[in-house]
Design an enzyme around this catalytic site. Structure first.
Site, PDB file in Angstrom:
ATOM      1  N   SER A 175       0.831  -1.218   0.000  1.00  0.00           N
ATOM      2  CA  SER A 175       0.000   0.000   0.000  1.00  0.00           C
ATOM      3  C   SER A 175       0.859   1.259   0.000  1.00  0.00           C
ATOM      4  CB  SER A 175      -0.964   0.000   1.188  1.00  0.00           C
ATOM      5  OG  SER A 175      -0.278  -0.222   2.403  1.00  0.00           O
TER       6      SER A 175
ATOM      7  N   ASP B 232      -2.696  -8.217  11.594  1.00  0.00           N
ATOM      8  CA  ASP B 232      -4.046  -8.580  11.181  1.00  0.00           C
ATOM      9  C   ASP B 232      -4.640  -9.727  11.987  1.00  0.00           C
ATOM     10  OD1 ASP B 232      -4.157  -6.651   9.118  1.00  0.00           O
ATOM     11  OD2 ASP B 232      -2.900  -7.924   7.868  1.00  0.00           O
TER      12      ASP B 232
ATOM     13  N   HIS C 280       5.195 -12.716   7.606  1.00  0.00           N
ATOM     14  CA  HIS C 280       5.440 -11.347   7.176  1.00  0.00           C
ATOM     15  C   HIS C 280       6.627 -11.321   6.223  1.00  0.00           C
ATOM     16  CE1 HIS C 280       6.034  -6.975   7.330  1.00  0.00           C
ATOM     17  NE2 HIS C 280       4.754  -6.944   7.662  1.00  0.00           N
TER      18      HIS C 280
ATOM     19  N   ARG D 166       2.713  -4.454  16.633  1.00  0.00           N
ATOM     20  CA  ARG D 166       1.342  -3.940  16.465  1.00  0.00           C
ATOM     21  C   ARG D 166       0.352  -4.992  16.953  1.00  0.00           C
ATOM     22  NH1 ARG D 166       1.491  -2.779  10.172  1.00  0.00           N
ATOM     23  NH2 ARG D 166       2.249  -4.924  10.321  1.00  0.00           N
TER      24      ARG D 166
ATOM     25  N   HIS E 167      -2.255  -8.771   1.998  1.00  0.00           N
ATOM     26  CA  HIS E 167      -1.913  -7.515   2.688  1.00  0.00           C
ATOM     27  C   HIS E 167      -3.077  -7.165   3.628  1.00  0.00           C
ATOM     28  CE1 HIS E 167       0.085  -3.812   3.453  1.00  0.00           C
ATOM     29  NE2 HIS E 167      -0.192  -3.140   2.361  1.00  0.00           N
TER      30      HIS E 167
END
Ligand code: CMX
Length: 436
Positions: free
Chosen positions: A241, A373, A318, A327, A271
């Site tokens: 992105s 995610d 990843h 995160r 993604h």
């Protein structure tokens, strides 16, 4: 000129000679080499982009402007009745690298507030779209439709805009866009899932509080929104992105084109869409087991069945990280504090335990650990946002803050059109010494 814009002007002008010197005097200095694996393998790890806004260490995870996530959470000014920093202050920090004062936060909030009204034609376009359009398509279309508002295009076409000033109308486009996208996202949500019962914004509230209000979700969802937008904002420049946004902007396409394109890159299942995939995957287990929390053995079987059917385990692995995503950890901490007994969180918790050893045993994934995610959807679900095909829109709102900050700096430092070179398969075979 606003104080933020003036500060930024000073910082860009001070920084520019560093970039100019590197390109003029040290252009031939090698910082990396590239092998065939990288050329065919998606340019993995090739050092070929520059940003000073965030840096991703494979083992430590992301640092925003040199600070880890816990440091950002501790140092940035927080909302008086919440636990999380203001998104406005975080954006100031991304742009300038400085911890904002309360007045700095207030100024950004005022800037957003005076620019927040979404043009009526955007609303009409969204209403005219087929009801089964994916919310990411609606979000991207809404952003693209506003391209006619671009200050950059107006000034560029005037023929008066100097290259060193490209960042100034880009900054204006950035603030105009960022001020509107939370409202656009909430509008899409209410239009699509809440019988078009739209809730008016509260321009006096901060961005997180206003977003929660427009979504129609009570406290502490305002804090969830702040946490979510901050965590998803930036992950250096090579991810799909951010890189797409940068690439499109490098052609001097304005921010509306660039951020719409950024959104389209985020919408892929490898993604940003992975957060939607995690929830739909978890619900498969949930439905199969009638809602009971699976045993470790049952969960292991489900993971193996998914792998054997040729699918990836969403939310794990990843391209850069080689440890658990900080995160993920920040959101896990939030869950442990606010929803420790939620059944779906128990699923996620169990996956944290069982998936990494299975991926290691399977031996394919370079990183068996969870990424952002794996944990984000469960929080949304808990606070009543159960329409998981909307989750990537939340990611996109957050990501836009980082990508806008990067593109403003790209323009300030005069980064050129991006144009890597391609080769043919025959050229690679020749380089490899393969005889025909
Ligand atoms: N489950 C199963 N297999 C996986 C895997 C996972 N979670 N992660 C990687 N693999 C596999 C890859 O598919 C690849 O298999 P093939 O050799 O058969 O093609 C192999 O392991 C090597 O891949 P890798 O080098 O470890 O990972 P990549 O850099 O190619 O891809 C990523 C990274 C994120 C796309 C991948 O780990 C993945 O598909 N994860 C699941 C989807 C996901 O969570 N995406 C979100 C990432 C964060 C974000 O951007 O939002």
């Amino acid at each position: 000129m606003s104080a933020l814009k003036e500060k930024l002007r000073k910082k860009i002008e001070e920084w520019r000679p560093r970039t100019t010197r590197l390109i003029k005097e040290f252009s031939n200095v090698k910082v990396d080499e590239v092998d065939i694996g990288q050329i065919i393998g998606g340019a993995r790890d090739v050092k070929s982009l520059v940003t000073d806004i965030s840096y991703l260490d494979p083992f430590e995870g992301i640092r925003f402007r040199g600070f880890t996530i816990p440091e950002v959470m501790e140092k940035l000014p927080k909302v008086s009745d919440g636990e999380m920093p203001y998104v406005e202050g975080f954006f100031f920090f991304l742009l300038t690298g400085e911890i904002p004062s309360d007045d700095d936060v207030k100024e950004v909030a005022q800037e957003f507030s005076k620019r927040h009204i979404v043009p009526k034609y955007v609303i009409d376009i969204l209403k005219a779209m087929p009801v089964d359009s994916h919310p990411m398509v609606m979000f991207s279309t809404a952003i693209l439709s506003m391209q006619r508002e671009s200050e950059f295009v107006k000034e560029y076409n005037s023929g008066e805009l100097k290259k060193n000033d490209y960042w100034i109308p880009t900054y204006e486009d950035g603030l105009n866009l960022l001020a509107k996208i939370p409202g656009i996202a909430a509008f899409i949500y209410r239009l699509k899932y809440k019988d078009a019962k739209i809730i008016d914004p509260d321009p006096k509230s901060d961005l997180g509080g206003n977003f929660a209000k427009m979504m129609g979700i009570n406290k502490p969802y305002d804090d969830v929104a702040r946490l979510y937008f901050i965590l998803h904002s930036d992950h250096e420049s090579g991810n799909v992105s951010a890189h797409t946004g940068h690439l499109v902007a490098s052609a001097l396409s304005d921010l509306y084109y660039s951020i719409s394109a950024m959104t389209n890159g985020l919408a892929g299942p490898l993604h940003g869409l992975a957060n939607q995939e995690v929830l739909s995957w978890l619900h498969e287990v949930y439905d199969k087991l009638g809602g009971k929390v699976p045993t470790e053995e049952e969960m292991k079987k489900f993971v193996w069945d998914t792998l054997k059917s040729g699918q990836v385990i969403p939310g794990f692995g990843h391209a850069v990280l080689r440890k658990t995503d900080p995160r993920y950890m920040a959101q896990r901490e939030f869950c442990l504090k606010h929803l420790p007994d939620d059944p779906l969180f128990k699923y996620v918790d169990l996956l944290f335990k069982v998936v990494p050893p299975i991926l290691l045993e399977q031996g394919k994934a370079k990183n068996p650990w969870p990424n952002v995610d794996a944990q984000s959807g469960v929080i949304q679900w808990y606070y009543g946002l159960k329409e998981y095909d909307f989750y990537t829109v939340l990611f996109a709102v957050g990501r836009a803050f980082g990508v806008v900050a990067n593109i403003i700096w790209d323009r300030g430092l005069g980064y050129p059109l991006e144009r890597p070179k391609s080769v043919t398969t025959a050229m690679l075979e020749e380089a490899a010494g393969i005889k025909k």
